[in-house]
Design an enzyme around this catalytic site. Structure first.
Site, PDB file in Angstrom:
ATOM      1  N   TRP A   1     -17.039  12.872  74.713  1.00 49.28           N
ATOM      2  CA  TRP A   1     -16.324  13.925  75.393  1.00 49.28           C
ATOM      3  C   TRP A   1     -17.371  14.499  76.483  1.00 49.28           C
ATOM      4  O   TRP A   1     -17.684  15.873  76.645  1.00 49.28           O
ATOM      5  CB  TRP A   1     -15.726  15.150  74.790  1.00 49.28           C
ATOM      6  CG  TRP A   1     -14.861  14.903  73.618  1.00 49.28           C
ATOM      7  CD1 TRP A   1     -14.370  13.691  73.160  1.00 49.28           C
ATOM      8  CD2 TRP A   1     -13.927  15.773  72.938  1.00 49.28           C
ATOM      9  NE1 TRP A   1     -13.299  13.910  72.261  1.00 49.28           N
ATOM     10  CE2 TRP A   1     -13.149  15.000  72.133  1.00 49.28           C
ATOM     11  CE3 TRP A   1     -13.659  17.461  73.045  1.00 49.28           C
ATOM     12  CZ2 TRP A   1     -12.230  15.705  71.328  1.00 49.28           C
ATOM     13  CZ3 TRP A   1     -12.694  17.930  72.072  1.00 49.28           C
ATOM     14  CH2 TRP A   1     -11.908  17.076  71.434  1.00 49.28           C
ATOM     15  N   ALA A  18     -20.799   2.070  82.595  1.00 50.91           N
ATOM     16  CA  ALA A  18     -19.744   1.826  81.731  1.00 50.91           C
ATOM     17  C   ALA A  18     -18.351   1.770  82.480  1.00 50.91           C
ATOM     18  O   ALA A  18     -18.468   2.393  83.692  1.00 50.91           O
ATOM     19  CB  ALA A  18     -19.555   2.643  80.416  1.00 50.91           C
ATOM     20  N   ASP A  58     -23.471  -5.499  91.470  1.00 52.58           N
ATOM     21  CA  ASP A  58     -21.943  -5.324  90.924  1.00 52.58           C
ATOM     22  C   ASP A  58     -22.252  -6.040  89.571  1.00 52.58           C
ATOM     23  O   ASP A  58     -22.651  -7.017  89.128  1.00 52.58           O
ATOM     24  CB  ASP A  58     -21.183  -6.076  91.331  1.00 52.58           C
ATOM     25  CG  ASP A  58     -19.882  -6.478  90.614  1.00 52.58           C
ATOM     26  OD1 ASP A  58     -19.713  -5.856  89.766  1.00 52.58           O
ATOM     27  OD2 ASP A  58     -18.969  -7.190  91.157  1.00 52.58           O
ATOM     28  N   TYR A 109     -10.554   0.195  75.454  1.00 50.68           N
ATOM     29  CA  TYR A 109     -11.970   1.088  75.789  1.00 50.68           C
ATOM     30  C   TYR A 109     -12.853   0.874  74.491  1.00 50.68           C
ATOM     31  O   TYR A 109     -13.759   0.492  74.499  1.00 50.68           O
ATOM     32  CB  TYR A 109     -11.828   2.189  76.222  1.00 50.68           C
ATOM     33  CG  TYR A 109     -13.058   3.095  76.333  1.00 50.68           C
ATOM     34  CD1 TYR A 109     -13.904   2.803  77.240  1.00 50.68           C
ATOM     35  CD2 TYR A 109     -13.297   3.995  75.420  1.00 50.68           C
ATOM     36  CE1 TYR A 109     -15.237   3.459  77.510  1.00 50.68           C
ATOM     37  CE2 TYR A 109     -14.398   4.767  75.587  1.00 50.68           C
ATOM     38  CZ  TYR A 109     -15.447   4.497  76.748  1.00 50.68           C
ATOM     39  OH  TYR A 109     -16.888   5.184  76.911  1.00 50.68           O
ATOM     40  N   LYS A 114     -16.285  -1.464  73.948  1.00 53.96           N
ATOM     41  CA  LYS A 114     -17.442  -0.564  73.636  1.00 53.96           C
ATOM     42  C   LYS A 114     -18.248  -0.988  72.217  1.00 53.96           C
ATOM     43  O   LYS A 114     -19.341  -1.362  72.009  1.00 53.96           O
ATOM     44  CB  LYS A 114     -17.266   0.964  73.603  1.00 53.96           C
ATOM     45  CG  LYS A 114     -17.149   1.537  74.841  1.00 53.96           C
ATOM     46  CD  LYS A 114     -18.285   1.525  76.031  1.00 53.96           C
ATOM     47  CE  LYS A 114     -19.311   2.022  75.696  1.00 53.96           C
ATOM     48  NZ  LYS A 114     -20.415   2.273  76.848  1.00 53.96           N
TER      49      LYS A 114
HETATM   50  N1  LIG Z   1     -17.347  10.066  79.754  1.00 55.11           N
HETATM   51  C1  LIG Z   1     -17.135  10.400  78.405  1.00 55.11           C
HETATM   52  O1  LIG Z   1     -16.205  11.350  78.147  1.00 55.11           O
HETATM   53  C2  LIG Z   1     -18.001   9.480  77.539  1.00 55.11           C
HETATM   54  C3  LIG Z   1     -17.504   9.826  76.190  1.00 55.11           C
HETATM   55  C4  LIG Z   1     -18.230   8.925  74.979  1.00 55.11           C
HETATM   56  C5  LIG Z   1     -19.073   8.055  75.535  1.00 55.11           C
HETATM   57  N2  LIG Z   1     -19.339   7.833  76.929  1.00 55.11           N
HETATM   58  C6  LIG Z   1     -20.307   6.783  77.348  1.00 55.11           C
HETATM   59  O2  LIG Z   1     -21.470   7.467  77.810  1.00 55.11           O
HETATM   60  C7  LIG Z   1     -21.979   6.600  79.034  1.00 55.11           C
HETATM   61  C8  LIG Z   1     -22.045   7.290  80.142  1.00 55.11           C
HETATM   62  O3  LIG Z   1     -20.575   7.866  80.650  1.00 55.11           O
HETATM   63  P1  LIG Z   1     -20.452   8.424  81.780  1.00 55.11           P
HETATM   64  O4  LIG Z   1     -19.537   9.450  81.796  1.00 55.11           O
HETATM   65  O5  LIG Z   1     -21.809   9.025  82.369  1.00 55.11           O
HETATM   66  O6  LIG Z   1     -19.732   7.588  82.913  1.00 55.11           O
HETATM   67  P2  LIG Z   1     -19.136   7.340  84.335  1.00 55.11           P
HETATM   68  O7  LIG Z   1     -19.533   8.858  84.974  1.00 55.11           O
HETATM   69  O8  LIG Z   1     -18.168   6.994  84.353  1.00 55.11           O
HETATM   70  O9  LIG Z   1     -20.333   6.534  85.056  1.00 55.11           O
HETATM   71  C9  LIG Z   1     -20.362   5.249  85.016  1.00 55.11           C
HETATM   72  C10 LIG Z   1     -21.075   4.470  85.866  1.00 55.11           C
HETATM   73  O10 LIG Z   1     -20.927   3.192  85.759  1.00 55.11           O
HETATM   74  C11 LIG Z   1     -20.921   2.542  87.071  1.00 55.11           C
HETATM   75  N3  LIG Z   1     -20.240   1.191  86.978  1.00 55.11           N
HETATM   76  C12 LIG Z   1     -19.300   0.979  86.310  1.00 55.11           C
HETATM   77  N4  LIG Z   1     -18.827  -0.381  86.681  1.00 55.11           N
HETATM   78  C13 LIG Z   1     -19.816  -0.795  87.295  1.00 55.11           C
HETATM   79  C14 LIG Z   1     -20.011  -2.278  88.141  1.00 55.11           C
HETATM   80  N5  LIG Z   1     -19.103  -3.127  87.933  1.00 55.11           N
HETATM   81  N6  LIG Z   1     -20.931  -2.220  88.871  1.00 55.11           N
HETATM   82  C15 LIG Z   1     -21.976  -1.316  89.063  1.00 55.11           C
HETATM   83  N7  LIG Z   1     -21.792  -0.076  88.568  1.00 55.11           N
HETATM   84  C16 LIG Z   1     -20.802  -0.014  87.635  1.00 55.11           C
HETATM   85  C17 LIG Z   1     -19.897   3.589  87.761  1.00 55.11           C
HETATM   86  O11 LIG Z   1     -20.018   3.264  89.128  1.00 55.11           O
HETATM   87  P3  LIG Z   1     -18.890   3.842  90.370  1.00 55.11           P
HETATM   88  O12 LIG Z   1     -19.336   5.428  90.156  1.00 55.11           O
HETATM   89  O13 LIG Z   1     -19.339   3.231  91.421  1.00 55.11           O
HETATM   90  O14 LIG Z   1     -17.651   3.617  89.512  1.00 55.11           O
HETATM   91  C18 LIG Z   1     -20.342   4.862  87.201  1.00 55.11           C
HETATM   92  O15 LIG Z   1     -21.499   5.405  88.253  1.00 55.11           O
HETATM   93  C19 LIG Z   1     -21.074   5.328  78.926  1.00 55.11           C
HETATM   94  O16 LIG Z   1     -21.669   4.342  78.075  1.00 55.11           O
HETATM   95  C20 LIG Z   1     -19.799   5.953  78.251  1.00 55.11           C
HETATM   96  O17 LIG Z   1     -19.029   4.900  77.759  1.00 55.11           O
HETATM   97  C21 LIG Z   1     -18.862   8.450  77.761  1.00 55.11           C
END
Ligand SMILES: NC(=O)c1ccc[n+]([C@@H]2O[C@H](COP(=O)([O-])OP(=O)(O)OC[C@H]3O[C@@H](n4cnc5c(N)ncnc54)[C@H](OP(=O)(O)O)[C@@H]3O)[C@@H](O)[C@H]2O)c1
Length: 296
Positions: free
Chosen positions: A151, A61, A37, A126, A130
């Site tokens: 996105w 994240a 965690d 959020y 970040k």
């Molecule tokens: N998604 C977007 O549109 C977007 C846009 C701009 C920037 N970003 C950035 O890009 C990066 C990757 O994003 P993504 O879309 O790949 O994110 P994501 O699909 O939401 O994946 C985030 C991962 O973090 C894990 N996590 C969250 N809290 C946790 C905890 N307490 N302990 C262990 N694991 C934890 C989640 O686990 P669970 O699956 O178990 O919840 C999930 O697997 C992030 O830094 C995000 O801020 C994303």
């Protein structure tokens, strides 16, 4: 001895794709929520002591942008507290920290694409969390690669493209926000480009710091939805929705708990020039994602 690479967030959109590419650089230890965690600082400390990473890639994240408005403590623990711990560890050990951030650190009021040097001004919890993570990394003095993207979508996980495709199976009309602009970016492009950039950094061919890493080009959520549905129909997906039945509305007609920037465009020139890479147009990733999407 092989490089030890610690990947956090292995089941996320970007984390899943990084599992394919990071083993090219060394021994990858991929960690998901069931293993640790990441909101538990002591557990993170034990993990770092056990793996002794040369490179930490933090793809974990709290990305539920609207939920972050009420779950502020959890959002800050993962998006700000965790990077602070990782950065302190890297500053002390000399390890490289690779971390992802977001277009939502900006307020969207700029006319053109945002540069890495532009001031941040988040509109949401959020975005604030970040931005706090970015600040903690910058202040730690650790070697880092901080990649802001936008996105994000993939075949897996929760994202706008999958939501629209699901809705299009039962709905014949949708209204989508047309006055917010950005670049839909596929998780696989992020993983591949990140891995190239890390390789350049460890070979001493590039400097660390903040970079914008998104697909090339830009669109609105409305343009994104229309293109997605048009392509999905061409591929023969059984949908009720036609692109011309996706109407354009202003964000004011679709109120959400978290405010989003109108301009999410990030300049990718620094990334492309530094790493000598060409980031593909956003449309190509969408087509690939659709080709890989199983038809129900
Ligand atoms: N998604 C977007 O549109 C977007 C846009 C701009 C920037 N970003 C950035 O890009 C990066 C990757 O994003 P993504 O879309 O790949 O994110 P994501 O699909 O939401 O994946 C985030 C991962 O973090 C894990 N996590 C969250 N809290 C946790 C905890 N307490 N302990 C262990 N694991 C934890 C989640 O686990 P669970 O699956 O178990 O919840 C999930 O697997 C992030 O830094 C995000 O801020 C994303």
């Amino acid at each position: 001895m092989k490089r030890q690479i610690l990947l956090l967030g292995m089941h996320g959109q970007v984390g899943r794709e990084l599992q394919r590419t990071l083993p090219l650089l060394g021994d990858m230890h991929a960690v998901g929520r069931a293993d640790c965690d990441l909101a538990d600082a002591e557990a993170v400390g034990r993990l770092l002591q056990a793996v002794k990473p040369d490179i930490i890639v933090n793809a974990a994240a709290f990305t539920a942008v609207d939920r972050a408005e009420t779950e502020i403590e959890t959002a800050f623990a993962i998006n700000a507290g965790l990077p602070e711990i990782l950065a302190a560890h890297c500053a002390a050990s000399g390890a490289l920290l690779v971390h992802y951030s977001t277009d939502y650190v900006f307020d969207g009021s700029k006319q053109g694409p945002y540069l890495e040097s532009d001031s941040t001004g988040p509109l949401s919890q959020y975005g604030l969390s970040k931005a706090a993570g970015e600040t903690a990394i910058g202040q730690s003095g650790c070697r880092h690669l901080l990649l802001r993207t936008s996105w994000v979508y993939s075949v897996h996980g929760s994202n706008f493209a999958r939501t629209i495709l699901n809705l299009a199976r039962s709905r014949d009309a949708l209204s989508i926000v047309a006055n917010q602009y950005g670049a839909p970016t596929s998780a696989d492009t992020i993983a591949i480009a990140s891995t190239h950039a890390i390789h350049d950094l460890i070979r001493g061919r590039a400097d660390g710091g903040i970079y914008h890493l998104t697909a090339a080009g830009e669109t609105s959520w409305h343009g994104y939805a229309r293109f997605l549905i048009g392509q999905a129909l061409q591929l023969g997906m059984p949908l009720q929705l036609a692109p011309e039945n996706i109407s354009a509305i202003p964000a004011s007609e679709y109120p959400l708990p978290a405010k989003r920037p109108c301009n999410s465009r990030l300049s990718i020139q620094k990334f492309q020039n530094t790493f000598d890479l060409v980031l593909p147009d956003w449309r190509s990733g969408i087509i690939r994602m659709l080709q890989e999407t199983p038809t129900p």
